[in-house]
Design an enzyme around this catalytic site. Sequence first.
Site, PDB file in Angstrom:
ATOM      1  N   SER A   1       0.831  -1.208   0.000  1.00  0.00           N
ATOM      2  CA  SER A   1       0.000   0.000   0.000  1.00  0.00           C
ATOM      3  C   SER A   1       0.864   1.256   0.000  1.00  0.00           C
ATOM      4  O   SER A   1       2.035   1.231   0.406  1.00  0.00           O
ATOM      5  CB  SER A   1      -0.883  -0.003   1.241  1.00  0.00           C
ATOM      6  OG  SER A   1      -0.053  -0.029   2.388  1.00  0.00           O
TER       7      SER A   1
ATOM      8  N   GLU B   1       6.788  -0.179  -5.151  1.00  0.00           N
ATOM      9  CA  GLU B   1       5.692  -0.584  -6.051  1.00  0.00           C
ATOM     10  C   GLU B   1       4.414  -0.541  -5.230  1.00  0.00           C
ATOM     11  O   GLU B   1       4.106  -1.472  -4.495  1.00  0.00           O
ATOM     12  CB  GLU B   1       5.928  -2.013  -6.572  1.00  0.00           C
ATOM     13  CG  GLU B   1       7.187  -2.185  -7.389  1.00  0.00           C
ATOM     14  CD  GLU B   1       7.059  -1.644  -8.799  1.00  0.00           C
ATOM     15  OE1 GLU B   1       5.954  -1.216  -9.192  1.00  0.00           O
ATOM     16  OE2 GLU B   1       8.070  -1.642  -9.507  1.00  0.00           O
TER      17      GLU B   1
ATOM     18  N   GLY C   1      -2.609  -7.334 -16.242  1.00  0.00           N
ATOM     19  CA  GLY C   1      -2.046  -8.403 -17.063  1.00  0.00           C
ATOM     20  C   GLY C   1      -0.762  -8.010 -17.760  1.00  0.00           C
ATOM     21  O   GLY C   1      -0.594  -8.216 -18.964  1.00  0.00           O
TER      22      GLY C   1
END
Length: 507
Positions: free
Chosen positions: A239, A260, A456
């Site tokens: 988070s 990230e 994806g």
Amino acid sequence: MQSILPLPTQPVKPGTSTGQQFWQSSEKTIDSYSPADGQLIARVHVSSRADYDRVVETAQAAFQQWRQVPAPRRGEIVRQMGEQFRRYKRELGTLVSYEMGKSLQEGLGEVQEIIDICDFAVGQSRQLYGLSMHSERPAHRMFEQWHSLGVVGIISAFNFPVAVWSWNAMLAWVCGDVCIWKPSEKTPLTALACQQIIGDVLRNNDVPEGVSCLVTGGRDAGEWLARDPRIALVSATGSTRMGKAVAEAVAGRLGRSLLELGGNNAIIVSEHADLDLAIPAIVFGAVGTAGQRCTTTRRLIVQESIYDDVKNRLKNAYAQLRIGSPLDESFHVGPLIDQQAVKGYQTAVNEIRELGGRFVVEPGLIDGSGFESGCYVKPCIAEAENQWPIVQKETFAPILYLLKYTSLDDAIAQQNAVPQGLSSAIFTLNMREAERFLSIAGSDCGIANVNIGTSGAEIGGAFGGEKETGGGRESGSDAWKAYMRRQTNTVNYGTTMPLAQGITFEL
Ligand code: NAD
């Protein structure tokens, strides 16, 4: 539930994976429950501070040897790890699905990502290229080269319990670093399984104890890594709240971090879109992994002339969604990770209603037979406004906000007007619109796609996002550079001592 791996009956201990000897851990355990059926899968020992210190010392010692192993040889060892993950793809994918709650297909897909990054890293091990430059001084050679960094700490999130580790670890290893992994406290068993899977490869290749280490625990263990000056790089996925804490702790010691963090991803649907492509991409992006991907589609920004059409098509598509056990491949949507996540979903739903949001597809909890874990919720769609505080936030659940736009500039402005900057997409067959979206005046995200949804990603491209997503890049392209230190070298092979910038210094 059939036995998928030989699941432990006793609490299991973290440590290093090259030897079978695990560190003496505290008696505290993490209980891992499956959100699929609410069953207790295993108890895992939590690392104590003393365990952690021993792991770091072992990792530091291993680094002295590992950095001397030629990079292509390190790549060969990573290739063998890829083979092991091929061998155990079904077992590990099933465990990922059972412990985390994503569909079996996605669990297997996650293991496939490990295999793919292993393949990528093998090639990378022969391509850790430096540069050479022309020196301004005669008979001088100037170049830069890349050296291993040291100990890399990897803090990972529950939603990609194994793939994110591998994106970091496989590249870090070919770069000559050693790794200490602190997996999510919600998915400790998959991490232990990975350590077991690569254990034989490490032992068979006489890789020093400490190249691959695991510490378990919650926030505390993550904080140890963030504050520890012995950890050259902290790669943290999770988070934005966690990322800010890690960034501050690592910056406080002038260390390196790779972050990230959360996303708030949008798809713009133009009046020039092929809706037969767009609708399945939107639905998968919004409900895949029950809305618990960092790249989940959370906002749909639709041109006003096709708004009603898109809305109706989505209603029809959502009516066909089947929700149930992630291990049963006939279902599209599995559970949320735990009941705390369900509360987060309910809170968001209430806030949407209070703000006057209208649900096009109604939310709700699902109970009864097959849903005993209490973690299953209905994917929903709400008509909302981009500036609402709830829309500005990442709620880690399958809630899709429907927004309207008039001009493309308006759509891009809405797409960018959130604190996060991970993934974005436009559906259009109009070349000018597509190129504008990708231009400097377009999306401000780390990922911008045309006629593909927001989720994806493939491992070949560098993965990461801007703004509150943290700015890090992992996986493909030149992401390997984050795991190495750059050194600029100048060699004088002449017989004089000219100084740079033409400075003279007579003695
Ligand atoms: P989280 O932030 O709760 O936890 C992530 C990890 O950080 C866990 O291992 C946790 O123990 C650790 N941690 C928590 N607080 C810490 C602190 N103060 N210091 C050090 N470590 C700490 O996140 P989560 O709920 O596991 O995962 C969901 C979040 O992760 C979402 O926001 C999602 O978007 C994000 N995510 C991002 C990416 C990406 O690549 N951008 C990928 C996956 C998940």
